[in-house]
Design a protein around this motif. Structure first.
Motif, short mmCIF file in Angstrom:
data_model
loop_
_atom_site.label_atom_id
_atom_site.label_comp_id
_atom_site.label_asym_id
_atom_site.label_seq_id
_atom_site.Cartn_x
_atom_site.Cartn_y
_atom_site.Cartn_z
N LEU A 38 -5.07 0.65 -10.02
CA LEU A 38 -5.18 -0.24 -8.87
C LEU A 38 -5.36 -1.68 -9.36
O LEU A 38 -6.21 -1.94 -10.22
CB LEU A 38 -6.39 0.18 -8.02
N PRO A 39 -4.57 -2.62 -8.85
CA PRO A 39 -4.73 -4.02 -9.27
C PRO A 39 -6.13 -4.54 -8.98
O PRO A 39 -6.77 -4.13 -7.99
CB PRO A 39 -3.68 -4.76 -8.41
N GLU A 40 -6.63 -5.43 -9.83
CA GLU A 40 -7.97 -5.97 -9.65
C GLU A 40 -8.11 -6.75 -8.36
O GLU A 40 -9.21 -6.89 -7.83
CB GLU A 40 -8.33 -6.88 -10.84
N GLN A 44 -11.66 -1.64 -4.51
CA GLN A 44 -11.57 -0.18 -4.55
C GLN A 44 -11.99 0.45 -3.23
O GLN A 44 -11.38 1.42 -2.76
CB GLN A 44 -12.46 0.36 -5.67
N ASP A 45 -13.04 -0.12 -2.58
CA ASP A 45 -13.49 0.48 -1.32
C ASP A 45 -12.45 0.31 -0.22
O ASP A 45 -12.32 1.16 0.67
CB ASP A 45 -14.83 -0.13 -0.88
N LEU A 46 -11.66 -0.77 -0.29
CA LEU A 46 -10.60 -0.96 0.70
C LEU A 46 -9.50 0.07 0.50
O LEU A 46 -8.99 0.67 1.47
CB LEU A 46 -10.02 -2.38 0.56
N TRP A 47 -9.16 0.32 -0.77
CA TRP A 47 -8.13 1.34 -1.06
C TRP A 47 -8.63 2.73 -0.64
O TRP A 47 -7.89 3.53 -0.06
CB TRP A 47 -7.80 1.32 -2.54
N ASP A 48 -9.90 3.01 -0.93
CA ASP A 48 -10.47 4.32 -0.55
C ASP A 48 -10.42 4.51 0.96
O ASP A 48 -10.13 5.61 1.45
CB ASP A 48 -11.92 4.42 -1.03
N ARG A 49 -10.72 3.43 1.70
CA ARG A 49 -10.68 3.52 3.17
C ARG A 49 -9.26 3.82 3.65
O ARG A 49 -9.05 4.63 4.57
CB ARG A 49 -11.18 2.20 3.79
N MET A 73 -2.20 -9.28 2.18
CA MET A 73 -1.08 -9.81 1.41
C MET A 73 -1.10 -9.30 -0.03
O MET A 73 -0.04 -9.04 -0.61
CB MET A 73 -1.10 -11.34 1.46
N ASP A 74 -2.29 -9.09 -0.59
CA ASP A 74 -2.37 -8.48 -1.93
C ASP A 74 -1.82 -7.06 -1.92
O ASP A 74 -1.13 -6.63 -2.85
CB ASP A 74 -3.82 -8.46 -2.42
#
Length: 374
Positions: A38-40, A44-49, A73-74
């Protein structure tokens, strides 16, 4: 969530089976999947959600409530640059819905809106290109399989029982070729299967080769059972969400491989099938314990959300005649909104209701605030 069990002994492949066979062949079993990084720039919590939303019963009704425009946008940039862009189609939908929701909470500048639209268009362009590439590859695969069918037809026409190596060569080459267009699957597989059946039956070699294949299949299924027995995470990772997701992906691949392997010797059939079921059942029993713990946590989250809603409720009726009062109230409401974002997911049965009540309070307050300042 139930385990995929093998076809009964002696069952003739159907058109549905043909489609599944093509699906199994789409991935190369010798190629290890690349590790996901996962890009920095993406929390991580946003991706998990986002992964929780995709795994929920109603993903199309949920958004990334904690995301801002920069996050969105990221995400679009990451999706667009990923070589496997087509896997992000559902995530792309979540980003779009989140952006549409954000427009009602914030006022974006013309530059921000244009930057977002440019990233949106870049993703769509790359996705179309990727889909075209996939379809083009499928057409090439169909041509390659048709060529193999022609080779197999020539072998069958010789009526030479010593050409088993040539047939095996065609079969090995066939397995290396990926998917074909869906409207060609049944036709191509039927021609291929028919020629193989003619060859083995006419030469009287079918059962001899079948027994040989079954011994090979037995060894392969014993290997898969051993892998299935090792799927339950170790104690230190037993409550890790990402670990369970990765293990579920491994299980799915293992089940596809199991379906692709043919029959085993009749004397070993019950033993091998029972061992497979037992390994899969143990995995899902352990996962059920994990999910029940998650449900307990979600119940606690629901209680927290109810408490936050009780504090937010007066803001839906808030009114004032001075800008200072509105700004102070806004800061108080935003603090409650932040607490809401950090409260975690509630059970699916009440999550939508809690969200709708939350959204109604925010819409009422910010709607009246906008009217006042206008």
């Amino acid at each position: 969530e139930t385990s995929e069990m093998p076809t009964a002994e002696g069952e003739v492949p159907t058109a549905k089976g043909a489609v599944e066979e093509e699906t199994v062949q789409a991935a190369s079993p010798e190629e290890a999947p690349k590790p996901f990084v996962l890009p920095e720039s993406i929390p991580q919590d946003l991706w998990d959600r986002m992964e929780e939303i995709l795994a929920s019963e109603n993903p199309s009704q949920q958004i990334l409530s904690s995301a801002n425009l920069g996050n969105l946008m990221d995400l679009l940039t990451f999706f667009t640059e990923d070589a496997q862009i087509l896997k992000h189609t559902a995530r792309f939908g979540i980003v779009k819905r989140t952006y549409d929701a954000l427009k009602y909470q914030e006022t974006f500048t013309e530059e921000q809106t244009q930057a977002y639209q440019e990233k949106l268009q870049a993703f769509n362009k790359r996705r179309v290109e990727a889909q075209k590439a996939v379809e083009s590859q499928k057409r090439q695969n169909a041509e390659a399989k048709i060529e193999l069918i022609a080779q197999l037809q020539a072998i069958v026409d010789t009526e030479d029982p010593l050409k088993i190596k040539e047939v095996r060569g065609v079969q090995d080459a066939w397995k290396e070729i990926g998917q074909v267009p869906r409207d060609k699957v049944d036709e191509i597989y039927k021609q291929y299967r028919t020629l193989l059946d003619i060859f083995y039956n006419r030469r009287g070699m079918h059962f001899e080769m079948l027994e040989y294949d079954r011994r090979i299949n037995l060894a392969e299924k014993e290997r898969l059972i051993k892998e299935a027995q090792g799927l339950v995470p170790p104690e230190e990772l037993i409550e890790d969400v990402d670990t369970w997701k990765a293990r579920m992906d491994l299980l799915s691949e293992l089940q596809q491989q199991w379906k692709a392997v043919g029959h085993v010797p009749r004397d070993d059939m019950d033993r091998i099938n029972n061992s497979y079921r037992e390994a899969i059942d143990k995995f899902f029993e352990a996962r059920q314990v994990f999910r029940e713990k998650q449900d307990t946590n979600r119940e606690a989250n629901a209680t927290i959300k109810e408490e936050i809603l009780a504090k937010m409720a007066p803001f839906s009726e808030f009114t004032a005649e001075r800008p200072k009062a509105w700004n102070e109230a806004t800061r108080e409401l935003q603090a409650l909104q932040e607490a809401w974002k950090n409260s975690g997911q509630a059970p699916q049965a009440v999550n939508n209701d809690l969200w709708n009540r939350y959204r109604a309070i925010c819409d009422a307050f910010f709607g009246k605030k906008a009217a006042f300042f206008k």
